[in-house]
Design a protein around this motif. Sequence first.
Motif, mmCIF file in Angstrom:
data_model
loop_
_atom_site.group_PDB
_atom_site.id
_atom_site.type_symbol
_atom_site.label_atom_id
_atom_site.label_comp_id
_atom_site.label_asym_id
_atom_site.label_seq_id
_atom_site.Cartn_x
_atom_site.Cartn_y
_atom_site.Cartn_z
ATOM 1 N N PRO A 148 0.832 -1.204 0.000
ATOM 2 C CA PRO A 148 0.000 0.000 0.000
ATOM 3 C C PRO A 148 0.866 1.254 0.000
ATOM 4 C CG PRO A 148 -0.820 -1.590 1.606
ATOM 5 C CD PRO A 148 0.517 -2.093 1.139
ATOM 6 N N SER A 149 0.581 2.167 -0.905
ATOM 7 C CA SER A 149 1.425 3.349 -1.035
ATOM 8 C C SER A 149 0.669 4.455 -1.749
ATOM 9 C CB SER A 149 2.715 3.022 -1.789
ATOM 10 O OG SER A 149 2.413 2.523 -3.084
ATOM 11 N N SER A 150 1.105 5.676 -1.517
ATOM 12 C CA SER A 150 0.534 6.836 -2.187
ATOM 13 C C SER A 150 1.475 8.009 -1.995
ATOM 14 C CB SER A 150 -0.851 7.181 -1.627
ATOM 15 O OG SER A 150 -0.761 7.516 -0.248
ATOM 16 N N ILE A 151 1.295 9.042 -2.818
ATOM 17 C CA ILE A 151 2.059 10.271 -2.645
ATOM 18 C C ILE A 151 1.465 11.064 -1.495
ATOM 19 C CG2 ILE A 151 2.613 12.508 -3.706
ATOM 20 C CD1 ILE A 151 2.666 11.000 -6.392
ATOM 21 N N SER A 152 2.329 11.614 -0.662
ATOM 22 C CA SER A 152 1.897 12.522 0.398
ATOM 23 C C SER A 152 2.262 13.945 0.013
ATOM 24 C CB SER A 152 2.560 12.152 1.733
ATOM 25 O OG SER A 152 2.354 13.177 2.694
ATOM 26 N N ASN A 153 1.347 14.860 0.285
ATOM 27 C CA ASN A 153 1.588 16.260 -0.023
ATOM 28 C C ASN A 153 1.871 17.097 1.221
ATOM 29 O OD1 ASN A 153 1.158 16.283 -2.981
ATOM 30 N ND2 ASN A 153 -0.865 15.552 -2.394
ATOM 31 N N THR A 154 2.086 16.430 2.339
ATOM 32 C CA THR A 154 2.531 17.127 3.537
ATOM 33 C C THR A 154 3.426 16.226 4.364
ATOM 34 O OG1 THR A 154 1.916 18.195 5.629
ATOM 35 C CG2 THR A 154 0.400 16.532 4.761
ATOM 36 N N ALA A 155 4.604 16.725 4.671
ATOM 37 C CA ALA A 155 5.537 15.985 5.523
ATOM 38 C C ALA A 155 5.418 16.433 6.972
ATOM 39 C CB ALA A 155 6.970 16.196 5.031
ATOM 40 N N ASN A 189 9.809 16.767 8.289
ATOM 41 C CA ASN A 189 9.769 17.874 7.335
ATOM 42 C C ASN A 189 11.048 18.692 7.415
ATOM 43 O OD1 ASN A 189 8.195 19.991 5.599
ATOM 44 N ND2 ASN A 189 8.961 21.139 7.358
ATOM 45 N N HIS A 190 11.538 18.911 8.633
ATOM 46 C CA HIS A 190 12.775 19.663 8.833
ATOM 47 C C HIS A 190 13.931 19.034 8.053
ATOM 48 C CE1 HIS A 190 15.633 22.154 11.269
ATOM 49 N NE2 HIS A 190 16.435 21.152 10.985
#
Length: 215
Positions: free
Chosen positions: A129-136, A142-143
């Motif tokens: 299961p996988s997908s693109i994430s648009n927020t880290a 994110n840092h």
Amino acid sequence: MKVLVTGFDPFGGENVNPAFEATKGLRDKIDGASIVTAEVPTVFHKSAEWLNELINKENPDVIVCVGQAGGRFGITPERVAINVDDARIADNEGHNPIDEAIQPDGPAAYFSSLPIKAMVKRMKEKGIPSSISNTAGTYVCNHLMYQLLYMIENDFPEKTGGFIHVPFIPEQVLDKGNYPSMSLNDITTGLEACIEAIVEYDGKGDLKETGGTTH
């Protein structure tokens, strides 16, 4: 090609971090690429200092940073990192920045230079299961992604890099109720699939197919 893969140490009261544990199972060679792994601290700024030292020491062509995203169902390559630290919880050395710029002279955001859509497609082909994430997020993951891409722009322009978030492993959710998890073996398989896609698409950009969301 040489690929450096990093994972964080445990944080937030957890005894294990699947991000680093999964890297331990990676093969030394994946489709001809040499794989080097390392653990970095879950600490604002120090994580980037360690990463900078690793890049200078290992001189990889590609840098893939991996982090834990408890609550996510699948493995999620990140599209973008934003220039802000806003910590919901303190890092492993007690730092709790609120609305602080990661790099005052840096842009508002950086986009991954990895073929994230090809990575997701390759993982799905392997049943992961996988997908693109648009927020880290706005924590150390994110840092570090932002710092990595800042380093690439300013110090290592010949290199590419990005970030992948992975779910909890089963032992982490035994007392958490209805939380999703993924086996460590499947996470490792997913990371290897990502590296396979990175090798295949080296110098070719990324797949041109939808990977967006409506919200």
